[in-house]
Design a protein around this motif. Sequence first.
Motif, PDB file in Angstrom:
ATOM      1  N   VAL A 156       1.020  -1.238   0.068  1.00  0.00           N
ATOM      2  CA  VAL A 156       0.107  -0.049   0.100  1.00  0.00           C
ATOM      3  C   VAL A 156       0.988   1.163   0.198  1.00  0.00           C
ATOM      4  O   VAL A 156       2.052   1.228   0.695  1.00  0.00           O
ATOM      5  N   GLN A 157       0.257   2.258  -0.716  1.00  0.00           N
ATOM      6  CA  GLN A 157       1.162   3.537  -0.691  1.00  0.00           C
ATOM      7  C   GLN A 157       0.862   4.352   0.541  1.00  0.00           C
ATOM      8  O   GLN A 157      -0.382   4.156   1.077  1.00  0.00           O
ATOM      9  N   GLU A 158       1.636   4.951   1.231  1.00  0.00           N
ATOM     10  CA  GLU A 158       1.607   5.700   2.523  1.00  0.00           C
ATOM     11  C   GLU A 158       0.561   6.807   2.109  1.00  0.00           C
ATOM     12  O   GLU A 158       0.086   7.374   1.107  1.00  0.00           O
ATOM     13  N   ALA A 159      -0.387   6.819   3.301  1.00  0.00           N
ATOM     14  CA  ALA A 159      -1.528   7.653   3.281  1.00  0.00           C
ATOM     15  C   ALA A 159      -2.820   6.868   2.448  1.00  0.00           C
ATOM     16  O   ALA A 159      -3.932   7.403   2.865  1.00  0.00           O
ATOM     17  N   GLU A 160      -2.522   5.746   1.711  1.00  0.00           N
ATOM     18  CA  GLU A 160      -3.666   5.166   1.149  1.00  0.00           C
ATOM     19  C   GLU A 160      -4.302   4.057   2.142  1.00  0.00           C
ATOM     20  O   GLU A 160      -3.771   4.024   3.201  1.00  0.00           O
ATOM     21  N   THR A 161      -5.232   3.428   1.597  1.00  0.00           N
ATOM     22  CA  THR A 161      -6.192   2.448   2.322  1.00  0.00           C
ATOM     23  C   THR A 161      -5.777   1.088   2.103  1.00  0.00           C
ATOM     24  O   THR A 161      -5.711   0.852   0.867  1.00  0.00           O
ATOM     25  N   VAL A 162      -5.722   0.094   2.682  1.00  0.00           N
ATOM     26  CA  VAL A 162      -5.598  -1.400   2.507  1.00  0.00           C
ATOM     27  C   VAL A 162      -6.371  -2.380   3.017  1.00  0.00           C
ATOM     28  O   VAL A 162      -6.732  -1.970   4.382  1.00  0.00           O
ATOM     29  N   THR A 163      -7.108  -3.097   2.510  1.00  0.00           N
ATOM     30  CA  THR A 163      -7.923  -4.091   3.294  1.00  0.00           C
ATOM     31  C   THR A 163      -7.356  -5.495   3.320  1.00  0.00           C
ATOM     32  O   THR A 163      -7.111  -6.145   2.155  1.00  0.00           O
ATOM     33  N   LEU A 164      -7.312  -6.223   4.388  1.00  0.00           N
ATOM     34  CA  LEU A 164      -6.833  -7.588   4.507  1.00  0.00           C
ATOM     35  C   LEU A 164      -7.931  -8.542   4.852  1.00  0.00           C
ATOM     36  O   LEU A 164      -9.043  -8.291   5.484  1.00  0.00           O
ATOM     37  N   ALA A 216     -21.420 -14.877   6.274  1.00  0.00           N
ATOM     38  CA  ALA A 216     -20.115 -15.086   5.455  1.00  0.00           C
ATOM     39  C   ALA A 216     -19.084 -15.730   5.988  1.00  0.00           C
ATOM     40  O   ALA A 216     -18.136 -16.041   5.485  1.00  0.00           O
ATOM     41  N   LYS A 217     -18.994 -15.580   7.441  1.00  0.00           N
ATOM     42  CA  LYS A 217     -18.001 -16.058   8.229  1.00  0.00           C
ATOM     43  C   LYS A 217     -16.601 -15.562   7.620  1.00  0.00           C
ATOM     44  O   LYS A 217     -15.674 -15.887   7.283  1.00  0.00           O
ATOM     45  N   SER A 218     -16.635 -13.955   7.623  1.00  0.00           N
ATOM     46  CA  SER A 218     -15.633 -13.269   6.910  1.00  0.00           C
ATOM     47  C   SER A 218     -15.362 -11.932   8.022  1.00  0.00           C
ATOM     48  O   SER A 218     -16.283 -11.436   8.588  1.00  0.00           O
ATOM     49  N   PHE A 219     -14.076 -11.683   8.153  1.00  0.00           N
ATOM     50  CA  PHE A 219     -13.428 -10.748   9.217  1.00  0.00           C
ATOM     51  C   PHE A 219     -12.409  -9.894   8.615  1.00  0.00           C
ATOM     52  O   PHE A 219     -11.068 -10.203   8.882  1.00  0.00           O
ATOM     53  N   SER A 220     -12.630  -8.951   7.667  1.00  0.00           N
ATOM     54  CA  SER A 220     -11.554  -8.274   7.101  1.00  0.00           C
ATOM     55  C   SER A 220     -11.062  -6.882   7.884  1.00  0.00           C
ATOM     56  O   SER A 220     -11.871  -6.416   8.583  1.00  0.00           O
ATOM     57  N   LEU A 221      -9.867  -6.454   7.584  1.00  0.00           N
ATOM     58  CA  LEU A 221      -9.425  -5.494   8.413  1.00  0.00           C
ATOM     59  C   LEU A 221      -8.925  -4.255   7.486  1.00  0.00           C
ATOM     60  O   LEU A 221      -8.179  -4.656   6.467  1.00  0.00           O
ATOM     61  N   LYS A 222      -9.381  -3.193   7.454  1.00  0.00           N
ATOM     62  CA  LYS A 222      -9.032  -1.997   6.830  1.00  0.00           C
ATOM     63  C   LYS A 222      -8.294  -1.208   7.304  1.00  0.00           C
ATOM     64  O   LYS A 222      -8.545  -0.730   8.660  1.00  0.00           O
ATOM     65  N   ILE A 223      -7.128  -0.800   6.840  1.00  0.00           N
ATOM     66  CA  ILE A 223      -6.163   0.167   7.421  1.00  0.00           C
ATOM     67  C   ILE A 223      -6.084   1.416   6.699  1.00  0.00           C
ATOM     68  O   ILE A 223      -5.861   1.371   5.531  1.00  0.00           O
ATOM     69  N   SER A 224      -6.563   2.547   7.455  1.00  0.00           N
ATOM     70  CA  SER A 224      -6.660   3.793   6.453  1.00  0.00           C
ATOM     71  C   SER A 224      -5.801   4.647   6.718  1.00  0.00           C
ATOM     72  O   SER A 224      -4.942   4.430   7.834  1.00  0.00           O
ATOM     73  N   ASP A 225      -5.197   5.574   5.731  1.00  0.00           N
ATOM     74  CA  ASP A 225      -4.102   6.657   5.943  1.00  0.00           C
ATOM     75  C   ASP A 225      -3.045   5.706   6.497  1.00  0.00           C
ATOM     76  O   ASP A 225      -2.391   6.177   7.337  1.00  0.00           O
ATOM     77  N   SER A 226      -2.384   4.809   5.714  1.00  0.00           N
ATOM     78  CA  SER A 226      -1.736   3.761   6.018  1.00  0.00           C
ATOM     79  C   SER A 226      -0.136   4.736   6.257  1.00  0.00           C
ATOM     80  O   SER A 226       0.148   5.647   5.627  1.00  0.00           O
ATOM     81  N   GLN A 227       0.388   4.230   7.419  1.00  0.00           N
ATOM     82  CA  GLN A 227       1.739   4.939   7.778  1.00  0.00           C
ATOM     83  C   GLN A 227       2.975   3.865   7.666  1.00  0.00           C
ATOM     84  O   GLN A 227       2.640   2.639   7.534  1.00  0.00           O
ATOM     85  N   LEU A 228       4.120   4.454   7.524  1.00  0.00           N
ATOM     86  CA  LEU A 228       5.210   3.549   7.545  1.00  0.00           C
ATOM     87  C   LEU A 228       5.280   2.583   8.668  1.00  0.00           C
ATOM     88  O   LEU A 228       5.700   1.545   8.546  1.00  0.00           O
ATOM     89  N   GLY A 229       4.869   2.779   9.546  1.00  0.00           N
ATOM     90  CA  GLY A 229       4.878   2.102  11.053  1.00  0.00           C
ATOM     91  C   GLY A 229       3.965   0.928  11.021  1.00  0.00           C
ATOM     92  O   GLY A 229       3.865  -0.029  11.751  1.00  0.00           O
ATOM     93  N   ASP A 230       3.018   1.096   9.941  1.00  0.00           N
ATOM     94  CA  ASP A 230       1.980  -0.046   9.760  1.00  0.00           C
ATOM     95  C   ASP A 230       2.491  -1.428   9.252  1.00  0.00           C
ATOM     96  O   ASP A 230       1.930  -2.335   9.194  1.00  0.00           O
ATOM     97  N   ALA A 231       3.980  -1.155   8.492  1.00  0.00           N
ATOM     98  CA  ALA A 231       4.419  -2.345   7.979  1.00  0.00           C
ATOM     99  C   ALA A 231       4.536  -3.302   8.985  1.00  0.00           C
ATOM    100  O   ALA A 231       5.417  -3.230   9.903  1.00  0.00           O
ATOM    101  N   ALA A 232       4.223  -4.635   8.578  1.00  0.00           N
ATOM    102  CA  ALA A 232       4.181  -5.669   9.610  1.00  0.00           C
ATOM    103  C   ALA A 232       3.426  -6.993   8.945  1.00  0.00           C
ATOM    104  O   ALA A 232       3.041  -6.948   7.941  1.00  0.00           O
ATOM    105  N   MET A 233       3.615  -8.113   9.708  1.00  0.00           N
ATOM    106  CA  MET A 233       2.745  -9.210   9.541  1.00  0.00           C
ATOM    107  C   MET A 233       1.523  -8.989  10.204  1.00  0.00           C
ATOM    108  O   MET A 233       1.509  -8.710  11.673  1.00  0.00           O
ATOM    109  N   TYR A 234       0.370  -9.332   9.611  1.00  0.00           N
ATOM    110  CA  TYR A 234      -0.919  -9.141  10.210  1.00  0.00           C
ATOM    111  C   TYR A 234      -1.463 -10.577  10.418  1.00  0.00           C
ATOM    112  O   TYR A 234      -1.604 -11.337   9.265  1.00  0.00           O
ATOM    113  N   PHE A 235      -2.064 -10.830  11.737  1.00  0.00           N
ATOM    114  CA  PHE A 235      -2.639 -12.079  11.877  1.00  0.00           C
ATOM    115  C   PHE A 235      -4.039 -12.018  12.115  1.00  0.00           C
ATOM    116  O   PHE A 235      -4.393 -11.045  13.050  1.00  0.00           O
TER     117      PHE A 235
END
Lengths: 116, 114
Positions: free
Chosen positions: A13-21, A72-91
Amino acid sequence: AQTVTQSQPEMSVQEAETVTLSCTYDTSESDYYLFWYKQPPSRQMILVIRQEAYKQQNATENRFSVNFQKAAKSFSLKISDSQLGDAAMYFCAYRSSRSNDYKLSFGAGTTVTVRA
Amino acid sequence: DAGVTQSPTHLIKTRGQQVTLRCSPKSGHDTVSWYQQALGQGPQFIFQYYEEEERQRGNFPDRFSGHQFPNYSSELNVNALLLGDSALYLCASSLGGLTRDTQYFGPGTRLTVL
């Protein structure tokens, strides 16, 4: 047994953009708990957000929010306004509400890269 | 407020040896869970200790054993180490008396078996 599936090994994801896991899970139970944990290169597993299945309202924590679709047994995570510190493995993790089942069941994880 | 602590940070052992890992729970917590995380994978539940007793165990052989002390700290022991035991071992603490307890993790111990 409950299984948790994260179908995206990597997301960028580009910094400041949104990503959904994405996260899906398999269970026959009606009440349970769902979690998103973040594990940066420092290895410490950090709780990002928690959702109780009996609550219809989606949980939010600052820039992090979930889309919980129980049928639907679905549980997605949205990260808004992504920051460099959000870089990680997400479980994504599941925990039963049964009184004799205390374990967390984890998915395989999604590596998030944030581009400056 | 002290979080979950684990020691040592890193450990190198050879096959057949025995290892002991240690965990101190977050202040106010009385329950300790142990997880094994192989490289590039999600953590797998080993067991949980509450009131100095193992109250749930995952799919791990008897070579994996544990203990909880009266001050709620815990040890994970692994006997007859195999190469496949190389992993990050995570400890998590929580309040055992609450059915809605959230588990908080320590920084882990990296075990390498040669």
